[in-house]
Design an enzyme around this catalytic site. Structure first.
Site, short mmCIF file in Angstrom:
data_model
loop_
_atom_site.label_atom_id
_atom_site.label_comp_id
_atom_site.label_asym_id
_atom_site.label_seq_id
_atom_site.Cartn_x
_atom_site.Cartn_y
_atom_site.Cartn_z
CG ASN A 9 -99.74 -108.56 -17.77
OD1 ASN A 9 -98.69 -108.42 -18.40
ND2 ASN A 9 -99.91 -108.06 -16.57
CG ASN A 35 -110.21 -116.06 -16.42
OD1 ASN A 35 -111.14 -116.61 -17.00
ND2 ASN A 35 -110.34 -115.53 -15.21
CB THR A 68 -73.90 -77.36 -24.15
OG1 THR A 68 -75.10 -76.98 -23.48
CG2 THR A 68 -74.24 -78.36 -25.25
CG HIS A 95 -116.22 -108.98 -42.53
ND1 HIS A 95 -115.85 -107.65 -42.59
CD2 HIS A 95 -115.87 -109.53 -43.71
CE1 HIS A 95 -115.30 -107.41 -43.77
NE2 HIS A 95 -115.29 -108.54 -44.46
CB SER A 103 -112.85 -116.67 -11.04
OG SER A 103 -113.94 -115.99 -10.46
CB SER A 104 -112.25 -113.94 -6.17
OG SER A 104 -113.31 -113.16 -6.71
CD GLN A 164 -78.34 -75.65 -25.06
OE1 GLN A 164 -79.11 -76.07 -24.21
NE2 GLN A 164 -77.82 -74.43 -25.03
#
EC number: 4.3.2.2
Length: 456
Positions: A309, A303, A122, A171, A295-296, A247
């Site tokens: 990611n 960062n 099969t 904590h 950063s733009s 199967q």
């Protein structure tokens, strides 16, 4: 339109193609076709090697080489021929069978044996072996080495910072000091167990016909010991044999692999979030690359994008692996086809993991310890020595030790002078007082450094 990294729908084959390309030989459409072809050929060879099946004679050298070359020389051009057969059959496994029947006409011995291609099989007999081999090879050749690389880089960071004292946070609040190295090797210690389990997990495979009972096999050759023959065939491919199935092979092995992958990924999720936090606290700086932009609008930004990611891709991977573990182990009665489209996404889950692993490794390479930030936090939190003081007080049966330190320190800003004044009032041996007076948040790290140095 030609498929490129720019017009691919999935970022796996687009933006991140350079990170995922290593998995293509194991999880692409070409790979699935290749492994199906290999299984079909190996099954035919097993029939030829069984002298209780006289209609398939032992293969001569030319036939053996011909079959070997079909596997080793298989390329995209040959795969396209199988796809042409599939346009006629609308059935991918049957297309492989027809391709082989066509190829067998090129060999004198084999062309008389075309009826034994896909004999008594099969489609799931072929597919479950193909997927099992794909997973096994991808883990061994790509996933495990990449995990080992990450573990190595974290261990190296841990060893380098074995004695760098750090204020703990439980904590989110200041707690007993540790060392940066100890906190890092904790993750490697956690990864060792699932990594070993991933290396040892057996992916079962079946080869017992349409509903798992060898019905067609026995109808054609009742004298053949099919249970033994099929078990030997499966194990010859480096897989474990599942003798009791419907199967389909019930995918419990794939579920186990998926669950192990989730555990590995969850440990790395915890790691990425902790490193992100340490960067946020200033404990780590990141190496800068002059041409890169953080950063733009904010020119100063550096960062922790690699760890962010990784966190996102680990989550995507886990969502799929969890679905595999839940979905693939369920199939209506003797089978339904809903697993088929899910199995085609195995490579997607492994790819998201691989993207994340590369990001973790890249992020690790950028980390630079910032000892001054670590020391500043420690010097501003002398109250963390309350644990040490009250524990020594208990040793010498000083009454209400915990309560005394609670009253002195809880919610209070405590400095070295406050603590030393308190220690002088204690009714404990002078030697014990002297030891407590020498204690600082930076030296109160227990066996953390020794634990890192002993770690392997």
């Amino acid at each position: 339109m030609t498929l490129t990294a720019l017009n691919a729908i999935s970022p796996i084959d687009g933006r991140y193609v350079n990170k995922t390309r290593a998995l293509s030989p194991y999880f692409s459409e070409f790979a699935l076709t290749y492994y199906r072809l290999m299984v079909e050929i190996k099954w035919f060879e097993s029939l030829a090697a069984n002298d209780t099946i006289p209609e398939v004679p032992a293969l001569d050298n030319k036939a053996r080489k011909f079959l070997s070359d079909l596997i080793s020389n298989f390329n995209e051009s040959e795969a396209e021929k199988i796809k042409e057969f599939e346009k006629q059959t609308n059935h991918d496994v049957k297309a492989v069978e027809y391709y082989l029947k066509d190829k067998f006409q090129e060999n004198e011995q084999l062309k008389s044996c075309v009826a034994f291609i896909h004999f008594a099989c099969t489609s799931e007999d072929i597919n479950n072996l193909a997927y099992a081999l794909m997973i096994k090879q991808a883990i061994a050749q790509v996933i495990q080495p990449t995990i080992a690389e990450i573990m190595g880089s974290i261990t190296l960071l841990g060893k380098q910072h074995a004695d760098v004292a750090m204020l703990s946070r439980t904590h989110g609040q200041p707690a007993t000091p540790t060392t940066m190295g100890k906190e890092l090797v904790n993750f490697v210690a956690r990864l060792k167990r699932p990594q070993q389990q991933l290396a040892e997990v057996l992916i079962p495979a079946k080869f017992n016909g349409a509903v798992g009972n060898y019905n067609a096999h026995v109808a054609a050759y009742p004298e053949v010991d099919w249970r033994k023959h099929c078990a030997n065939f499966v194990t010859s491919l480096g897989l474990s044999f599942n003798a009791y199935t419907t199967q389909i092979e019930p995918h419990d092995g794939i579920a186990e692999v998926s669950q192990i992958m989730v555990r590995i990924n969850n440990i790395l999720l915890d790691y990425t979030q902790d490193i992100w936090s340490y960067i946020s606290l200033g404990y780590f700086k990141q190496k800068t690359i002059a041409e890169e932009v953080g950063s733009s609008t904010m020119p100063h930004k550096v960062n922790p994008i690699d760890f962010e990611n990784a966190e996102g891709n680990l989550g995507l991977s886990n969502a799929l692996f969890i679905h595999f573990a839940n979905k693939l182990t369920q199939s209506r009665m003797q089978r339904d086809l809903s697993d088929s489209t899910v199995l085609r996404n195995l490579g997607v889950a492994f790819s998201y993991s691989l993207i994340a692993y590369h990001s973790v490794a890249k992020g690790n390479d950028k980390l630079q310890i910032n000892k001054s930030a670590l020391q500043k936090d420690l010097s501003e939190n002398w109250e963390v020595l309350a644990e040490a003081i009250q524990t020594v007080m208990r040793r010498y049966n000083e009454p209400n030790a915990y309560e005394q330190l609670k009253e002195l320190t809880r919610g209070q800003m405590i400095d070295a002078e406050n603590l030393k004044k308190f220690i002088k009032t204690l009714s404990i041996p002078e030697e014990a007082k002297a030891e407590l007076m020498k204690l600082t948040p930076e030296t109160y790290t227990g066996l953390a450094t020794q634990l890192v140095k002993a770690f392997s």
